[in-house]
Motif scaffolding. Structure first.
Motif, PDB file in Angstrom:
ATOM      1  N   LEU A 180       7.683  -2.856 -20.614  1.00  0.00           N
ATOM      2  CA  LEU A 180       8.492  -3.492 -19.590  1.00  0.00           C
ATOM      3  C   LEU A 180       8.860  -4.907 -20.057  1.00  0.00           C
ATOM      4  O   LEU A 180       8.047  -5.576 -20.700  1.00  0.00           O
ATOM      5  N   PRO A 181      10.050  -5.388 -19.736  1.00  0.00           N
ATOM      6  CA  PRO A 181      10.484  -6.720 -20.187  1.00  0.00           C
ATOM      7  C   PRO A 181       9.918  -7.835 -19.305  1.00  0.00           C
ATOM      8  O   PRO A 181      10.670  -8.612 -18.714  1.00  0.00           O
ATOM      9  N   LEU A 182       8.597  -7.934 -19.230  1.00  0.00           N
ATOM     10  CA  LEU A 182       7.979  -8.894 -18.322  1.00  0.00           C
ATOM     11  C   LEU A 182       8.217 -10.338 -18.753  1.00  0.00           C
ATOM     12  O   LEU A 182       8.308 -11.228 -17.899  1.00  0.00           O
ATOM     13  N   GLU A 183       8.323 -10.579 -20.050  1.00  0.00           N
ATOM     14  CA  GLU A 183       8.588 -11.951 -20.488  1.00  0.00           C
ATOM     15  C   GLU A 183       9.992 -12.391 -20.080  1.00  0.00           C
ATOM     16  O   GLU A 183      10.196 -13.528 -19.629  1.00  0.00           O
ATOM     17  N   ASP A 184      10.950 -11.489 -20.203  1.00  0.00           N
ATOM     18  CA  ASP A 184      12.327 -11.823 -19.846  1.00  0.00           C
ATOM     19  C   ASP A 184      12.547 -11.829 -18.331  1.00  0.00           C
ATOM     20  O   ASP A 184      13.365 -12.603 -17.824  1.00  0.00           O
ATOM     21  N   ASP A 185      11.829 -10.955 -17.650  1.00  0.00           N
ATOM     22  CA  ASP A 185      12.002 -10.829 -16.198  1.00  0.00           C
ATOM     23  C   ASP A 185      10.624 -10.787 -15.528  1.00  0.00           C
ATOM     24  O   ASP A 185      10.161  -9.734 -15.092  1.00  0.00           O
ATOM     25  N   PRO A 186       9.933 -11.925 -15.464  1.00  0.00           N
ATOM     26  CA  PRO A 186       8.548 -11.950 -14.990  1.00  0.00           C
ATOM     27  C   PRO A 186       8.356 -11.481 -13.551  1.00  0.00           C
ATOM     28  O   PRO A 186       7.264 -11.026 -13.195  1.00  0.00           O
ATOM     29  N   VAL A 187       9.387 -11.530 -12.731  1.00  0.00           N
ATOM     30  CA  VAL A 187       9.264 -11.091 -11.337  1.00  0.00           C
ATOM     31  C   VAL A 187       8.922  -9.600 -11.253  1.00  0.00           C
ATOM     32  O   VAL A 187       8.348  -9.136 -10.268  1.00  0.00           O
ATOM     33  N   LEU A 188       9.252  -8.855 -12.312  1.00  0.00           N
ATOM     34  CA  LEU A 188       8.909  -7.428 -12.332  1.00  0.00           C
ATOM     35  C   LEU A 188       7.407  -7.203 -12.153  1.00  0.00           C
ATOM     36  O   LEU A 188       6.983  -6.172 -11.636  1.00  0.00           O
ATOM     37  N   ALA A 189       6.615  -8.156 -12.593  1.00  0.00           N
ATOM     38  CA  ALA A 189       5.156  -8.020 -12.509  1.00  0.00           C
ATOM     39  C   ALA A 189       4.657  -7.971 -11.080  1.00  0.00           C
ATOM     40  O   ALA A 189       3.535  -7.525 -10.824  1.00  0.00           O
ATOM     41  N   ALA A 190       5.471  -8.441 -10.139  1.00  0.00           N
ATOM     42  CA  ALA A 190       5.067  -8.434  -8.734  1.00  0.00           C
ATOM     43  C   ALA A 190       5.411  -7.130  -8.029  1.00  0.00           C
ATOM     44  O   ALA A 190       4.995  -6.918  -6.882  1.00  0.00           O
ATOM     45  N   GLU A 191       6.169  -6.233  -8.681  1.00  0.00           N
ATOM     46  CA  GLU A 191       6.458  -4.948  -8.063  1.00  0.00           C
ATOM     47  C   GLU A 191       5.144  -4.182  -7.905  1.00  0.00           C
ATOM     48  O   GLU A 191       4.341  -4.110  -8.833  1.00  0.00           O
ATOM     49  N   PRO A 192       4.884  -3.600  -6.728  1.00  0.00           N
ATOM     50  CA  PRO A 192       3.564  -3.023  -6.435  1.00  0.00           C
ATOM     51  C   PRO A 192       3.019  -2.065  -7.485  1.00  0.00           C
ATOM     52  O   PRO A 192       1.856  -2.198  -7.898  1.00  0.00           O
ATOM     53  N   VAL A 193       3.823  -1.103  -7.941  1.00  0.00           N
ATOM     54  CA  VAL A 193       3.301  -0.140  -8.919  1.00  0.00           C
ATOM     55  C   VAL A 193       2.977  -0.841 -10.234  1.00  0.00           C
ATOM     56  O   VAL A 193       1.937  -0.581 -10.853  1.00  0.00           O
ATOM     57  N   THR A 194       3.841  -1.745 -10.664  1.00  0.00           N
ATOM     58  CA  THR A 194       3.564  -2.506 -11.889  1.00  0.00           C
ATOM     59  C   THR A 194       2.347  -3.394 -11.703  1.00  0.00           C
ATOM     60  O   THR A 194       1.529  -3.545 -12.626  1.00  0.00           O
ATOM     61  N   VAL A 201       0.838  -1.204   0.000  1.00  0.00           N
ATOM     62  CA  VAL A 201       0.000   0.000   0.000  1.00  0.00           C
ATOM     63  C   VAL A 201       0.871   1.252   0.000  1.00  0.00           C
ATOM     64  O   VAL A 201       0.579   2.231  -0.702  1.00  0.00           O
ATOM     65  N   GLY A 202       1.953   1.233   0.763  1.00  0.00           N
ATOM     66  CA  GLY A 202       2.840   2.387   0.803  1.00  0.00           C
ATOM     67  C   GLY A 202       3.448   2.711  -0.547  1.00  0.00           C
ATOM     68  O   GLY A 202       3.580   3.880  -0.915  1.00  0.00           O
ATOM     69  N   GLU A 203       3.805   1.684  -1.299  1.00  0.00           N
ATOM     70  CA  GLU A 203       4.441   1.903  -2.598  1.00  0.00           C
ATOM     71  C   GLU A 203       3.477   2.398  -3.665  1.00  0.00           C
ATOM     72  O   GLU A 203       3.881   3.123  -4.582  1.00  0.00           O
ATOM     73  N   ILE A 204       2.198   2.017  -3.575  1.00  0.00           N
ATOM     74  CA  ILE A 204       1.252   2.437  -4.623  1.00  0.00           C
ATOM     75  C   ILE A 204       0.459   3.673  -4.241  1.00  0.00           C
ATOM     76  O   ILE A 204      -0.214   4.260  -5.092  1.00  0.00           O
ATOM     77  N   SER A 205       0.545   4.102  -2.982  1.00  0.00           N
ATOM     78  CA  SER A 205      -0.314   5.176  -2.496  1.00  0.00           C
ATOM     79  C   SER A 205      -0.238   6.435  -3.357  1.00  0.00           C
ATOM     80  O   SER A 205      -1.260   6.978  -3.782  1.00  0.00           O
TER      81      SER A 205
END
Length: 262
Positions: free
Chosen positions: A116-130, A28-32
């Motif tokens: 964003l390179p989500l296919e190459d680096d799928p963990v990026l999808a878990a970053e709160p803003v993303t 919540v803090g990161e997306i606020s």
């Protein structure tokens, strides 16, 4: 743009303790700071649209305490319909996002949209803003704003879930979101209209609500007198405001009081 931030999110989401609370606080803090402008950029910018978005997202991300599904993703292994054609794709492209993105193909598509390179680096999808942007893209692609405009929880849930799993939770979050949005609008009305009138909105209760309900009944509205500003009272207020060429926001401020008492 309706100013919804961490206070609003936490007014809707369940509260936790320990590690779960820490996870929720981080997300919540990161997306606020970006919550309002991000929703606004996807036209999720009315009370109904924001409330329905919150109802669905709050359930899907377990009360804003995760941006990644709890399961390993092994169940998606070999799912060619998701583009999982290589060994390990199931776990690699497991569900991530406030509304979960799954499968190599979907990671590629959303990655291209978000640049964003989500296919190459799928963990990026878990970053709160993303993860928030992923949810908004999902919402936009399936045109769920239309269901929200009709206040259709069933349709919105089917578009998000494919069925009606968790419907009771989603309904509870929808009501909490509507109340929280009414509180925000109530503050706005109080500041804009000034005067000494009590400002009432969904979620208000007490003798002032009783007076409001008595005045609405005198205007011909069939509602109960229970000192509780719930959905029926809000609907009556909206109808009265429209009939009398007032701003139809369901908030009883100075102008609505004056019209009711005239």
């Amino acid at each position: 743009m309706i100013p919804v931030n961490s206070d609003f999110i936490l007014a809707v989401a369940p509260r936790f303790s320990g590690a779960k609370a820490e996870a929720q606080s981080r997300i919540v803090g990161e997306i606020s700071a970006v919550f309002s402008p991000t929703l606004d950029s996807y036209d999720i910018n009315t009370k109904k649209r924001i409330a329905h978005f919150m109802a669905q997202v709050t359930h899907e991300c377990a009360g804003f305490r995760t941006t990644e599904e709890f399961a390993s993703g092994a169940a998606y292994e070999g799912r060619e319909d998701l583009g999982n054609i290589h060994a390990g794709d199931g776990k690699r492209y497991k569900g991530r996002g406030l509304i979960q993105l799954t499968g190599r193909t979907n990671y590629r598509k959303i990655g291209e949209i978000l640049d964003l390179p989500l296919e190459d680096d799928p963990v990026l999808a878990a970053e709160p803003v993303t993860s928030l942007k992923i949810a908004c893209e999902y919402w936009n692609t399936r045109k769920i704003n239309a269901a929200a405009d009709r206040d259709d929880l069933i349709k919105a849930t089917k578009l998000v879930n494919g069925g009606l799993n968790g419907l009771d939770d989603r309904r509870q979050y929808l009501q909490k979101a509507k109340t929280a949005l009414a509180n925000i609008e109530g503050i706005r009305v109080a500041l804009n209209e000034g005067g000494n009138s009590i400002v009432l909105r969904r979620g208000s209760f007490g003798d002032a609500v009783r007076e409001l309900q008595e005045l609405l009944i005198a205007e011909g509205f069939d509602i109960s007198i229970d000192n509780d500003f719930g959905p029926a009272t809000e609907l009556a207020v909206l109808m009265f405001q429209k009939k009398n060429n007032l701003v139809a926001d369901g908030i009883v401020g100075r102008n609505t009081w004056l019209s009711l008492r005239s």
